[in-house]
Design a protein around this motif. Structure first.
Motif, PDB file in Angstrom:
ATOM      1  N   VAL A 121       0.874  -1.177   0.000  1.00  0.00           N
ATOM      2  CA  VAL A 121       0.000   0.000   0.000  1.00  0.00           C
ATOM      3  C   VAL A 121       0.908   1.222   0.000  1.00  0.00           C
ATOM      4  N   PRO A 122       1.203   1.808  -1.152  1.00  0.00           N
ATOM      5  CA  PRO A 122       2.108   2.958  -1.186  1.00  0.00           C
ATOM      6  C   PRO A 122       1.474   4.187  -0.535  1.00  0.00           C
ATOM      7  N   PRO A 123       2.109   4.790   0.484  1.00  0.00           N
ATOM      8  CA  PRO A 123       1.487   5.901   1.190  1.00  0.00           C
ATOM      9  C   PRO A 123       1.523   7.217   0.426  1.00  0.00           C
ATOM     10  N   HIS A 124       2.370   7.338  -0.611  1.00  0.00           N
ATOM     11  CA  HIS A 124       2.544   8.620  -1.294  1.00  0.00           C
ATOM     12  C   HIS A 124       1.943   8.633  -2.696  1.00  0.00           C
ATOM     13  N   ARG A 125       1.271   7.547  -3.090  1.00  0.00           N
ATOM     14  CA  ARG A 125       0.766   7.456  -4.461  1.00  0.00           C
ATOM     15  C   ARG A 125      -0.668   6.930  -4.468  1.00  0.00           C
ATOM     16  N   PRO A 126      -1.380   7.122  -5.591  1.00  0.00           N
ATOM     17  CA  PRO A 126      -2.689   6.468  -5.722  1.00  0.00           C
ATOM     18  C   PRO A 126      -2.541   4.955  -5.629  1.00  0.00           C
ATOM     19  N   GLN A 127      -3.599   4.294  -5.214  1.00  0.00           N
ATOM     20  CA  GLN A 127      -3.526   2.845  -5.047  1.00  0.00           C
ATOM     21  C   GLN A 127      -3.407   2.149  -6.401  1.00  0.00           C
ATOM     22  N   PRO A 128      -2.676   1.033  -6.440  1.00  0.00           N
ATOM     23  CA  PRO A 128      -2.421   0.342  -7.709  1.00  0.00           C
ATOM     24  C   PRO A 128      -3.701  -0.180  -8.357  1.00  0.00           C
ATOM     25  N   GLU A 129      -3.674  -0.294  -9.681  1.00  0.00           N
ATOM     26  CA  GLU A 129      -4.795  -0.885 -10.406  1.00  0.00           C
ATOM     27  C   GLU A 129      -4.679  -2.408 -10.436  1.00  0.00           C
ATOM     28  N   ALA A 130      -3.484  -2.915 -10.650  1.00  0.00           N
ATOM     29  CA  ALA A 130      -3.265  -4.365 -10.616  1.00  0.00           C
ATOM     30  C   ALA A 130      -3.199  -4.832  -9.164  1.00  0.00           C
ATOM     31  N   THR A 131      -3.564  -6.074  -8.928  1.00  0.00           N
ATOM     32  CA  THR A 131      -3.484  -6.619  -7.580  1.00  0.00           C
ATOM     33  C   THR A 131      -2.021  -6.812  -7.173  1.00  0.00           C
ATOM     34  N   ALA A 132      -1.818  -7.014  -5.877  1.00  0.00           N
ATOM     35  CA  ALA A 132      -0.466  -7.248  -5.385  1.00  0.00           C
ATOM     36  C   ALA A 132       0.149  -8.474  -6.055  1.00  0.00           C
ATOM     37  N   GLN A 133      -0.636  -9.535  -6.222  1.00  0.00           N
ATOM     38  CA  GLN A 133      -0.112 -10.750  -6.841  1.00  0.00           C
ATOM     39  C   GLN A 133       0.228 -10.523  -8.306  1.00  0.00           C
ATOM     40  N   GLN A 134      -0.579  -9.755  -9.011  1.00  0.00           N
ATOM     41  CA  GLN A 134      -0.294  -9.463 -10.417  1.00  0.00           C
ATOM     42  C   GLN A 134       0.964  -8.613 -10.558  1.00  0.00           C
ATOM     43  N   ARG A 135       1.126  -7.634  -9.697  1.00  0.00           N
ATOM     44  CA  ARG A 135       2.316  -6.787  -9.762  1.00  0.00           C
ATOM     45  C   ARG A 135       3.573  -7.587  -9.422  1.00  0.00           C
ATOM     46  N   LEU A 136       3.462  -8.473  -8.438  1.00  0.00           N
ATOM     47  CA  LEU A 136       4.587  -9.335  -8.092  1.00  0.00           C
ATOM     48  C   LEU A 136       4.962 -10.238  -9.261  1.00  0.00           C
ATOM     49  N   GLU A 137       3.977 -10.808  -9.911  1.00  0.00           N
ATOM     50  CA  GLU A 137       4.243 -11.696 -11.041  1.00  0.00           C
ATOM     51  C   GLU A 137       4.911 -10.930 -12.182  1.00  0.00           C
ATOM     52  N   MET A 138       4.483  -9.687 -12.420  1.00  0.00           N
ATOM     53  CA  MET A 138       5.109  -8.890 -13.477  1.00  0.00           C
ATOM     54  C   MET A 138       6.566  -8.592 -13.146  1.00  0.00           C
ATOM     55  N   VAL A 139       6.849  -8.273 -11.879  1.00  0.00           N
ATOM     56  CA  VAL A 139       8.233  -8.018 -11.481  1.00  0.00           C
ATOM     57  C   VAL A 139       9.084  -9.274 -11.681  1.00  0.00           C
ATOM     58  N   ARG A 140       8.564 -10.405 -11.275  1.00  0.00           N
ATOM     59  CA  ARG A 140       9.312 -11.655 -11.436  1.00  0.00           C
ATOM     60  C   ARG A 140       9.563 -11.981 -12.905  1.00  0.00           C
ATOM     61  N   LEU A 141       8.568 -11.756 -13.740  1.00  0.00           N
ATOM     62  CA  LEU A 141       8.737 -12.006 -15.166  1.00  0.00           C
ATOM     63  C   LEU A 141       9.779 -11.068 -15.778  1.00  0.00           C
TER      64      LEU A 141
END
Length: 235
Positions: free
Chosen positions: A63-83
């Motif tokens: 949950v980033p405190p200084h930015r709008p909340q993400p559109e992708a889920t935490a799991q989706q963002r994690l998977e993109m980083v791993r890829l």
């Protein structure tokens, strides 16, 4: 800040010829990564070469405190980083911020890494010039340099001078022009690095997807394929 390719090469050569017994700098790079893109990866790759980093730990925010909340889920963002870094040995991924239910405060993450590696090992946190401009708004920002160094990547459209009251003198007090001292102290320095200026943002990528505009030149093919397969950023 180095101002030419030759100066970058010279710094890198100095790093390589430095005492091989110097501690390896543990470097962290956090972000929402919604999605991760070349504007994240390529400047950090250049920074690693310049500073002599052996590994960079990517920290997706929960949950980033200084930015709008993400559109992708935490799991989706994690998977993109791993890829995105699957075939790049420079990067590894740490999920501790995603495992929190509270906001991702950088200072708390840094304290946890400092506790793990000990008081004398060099620790560095990578940010962009845009984040440096607003650093005074971060939670307990005054404590950052008591825990780590700050490595600052260049960003297009941002000045090197800090406009917030008192921040420029703080910057000048801690700023170094060569990366060599970073491995000689565990914390306390700010190193502005002349990394590539890539005008890429996750906001622009999301907007392009909404409009059906290609993003092939902005992010790795594996991320583009994942976004398409998950139907992300279509709102």
């Amino acid at each position: 800040m180095p101002d030419s390719i030759d100066s970058i090469k010279t710094d890198a050569q100095n790093i390589n010829s430095a005492n091989t017994a110097s501690p390896v700098i543990q470097a962290l790079f956090g972000g929402t990564f919604d999605p991760i893109h070349y504007g994240h990866l390529r400047p950090v790759e250049a920074l690693a070469q310049l500073v002599g980093l052996k590994q960079v730990i990517l920290l997706p925010n929960h949950v980033p405190p200084h930015r709008p909340q993400p559109e992708a889920t935490a799991q989706q963002r994690l998977e993109m980083v791993r890829l995105a870094v699957r075939d790049n040995p420079l990067f590894t991924v740490d999920t501790r911020e995603l495992e929190r239910q509270s906001p991702s405060y950088t200072i708390e993450t840094l304290k946890s890494f400092r506790q793990e590696i000990g008081e004398q090992h060099p620790l560095a946190f990578i940010i962009g010039q845009d984040s440096l401009q607003t650093l005074h708004t971060w939670y307990k920002w005054e404590e950052l340099l008591d825990i780590c160094h700050l490595l600052v990547c260049s960003r297009p459209g941002y000045q090197s001078q800090l406009s917030a009251p008192g921040m420029q003198s703080w910057l000048e007090k801690h700023q170094i022009s060569s990366p060599l001292p970073l491995s000689q102290k565990p914390h306390g320095y700010i190193y502005p690095a002349a990394t590539p200026l890539l005008n890429i943002s996750a906001t622009d990528i999301r907007q392009r997807h909404q409009q059906g505009i290609s993003c092939d030149d902005l992010l790795p093919p594996s991320i583009q394929n994942y976004i398409d397969s998950q139907g992300l950023y279509k709102k």
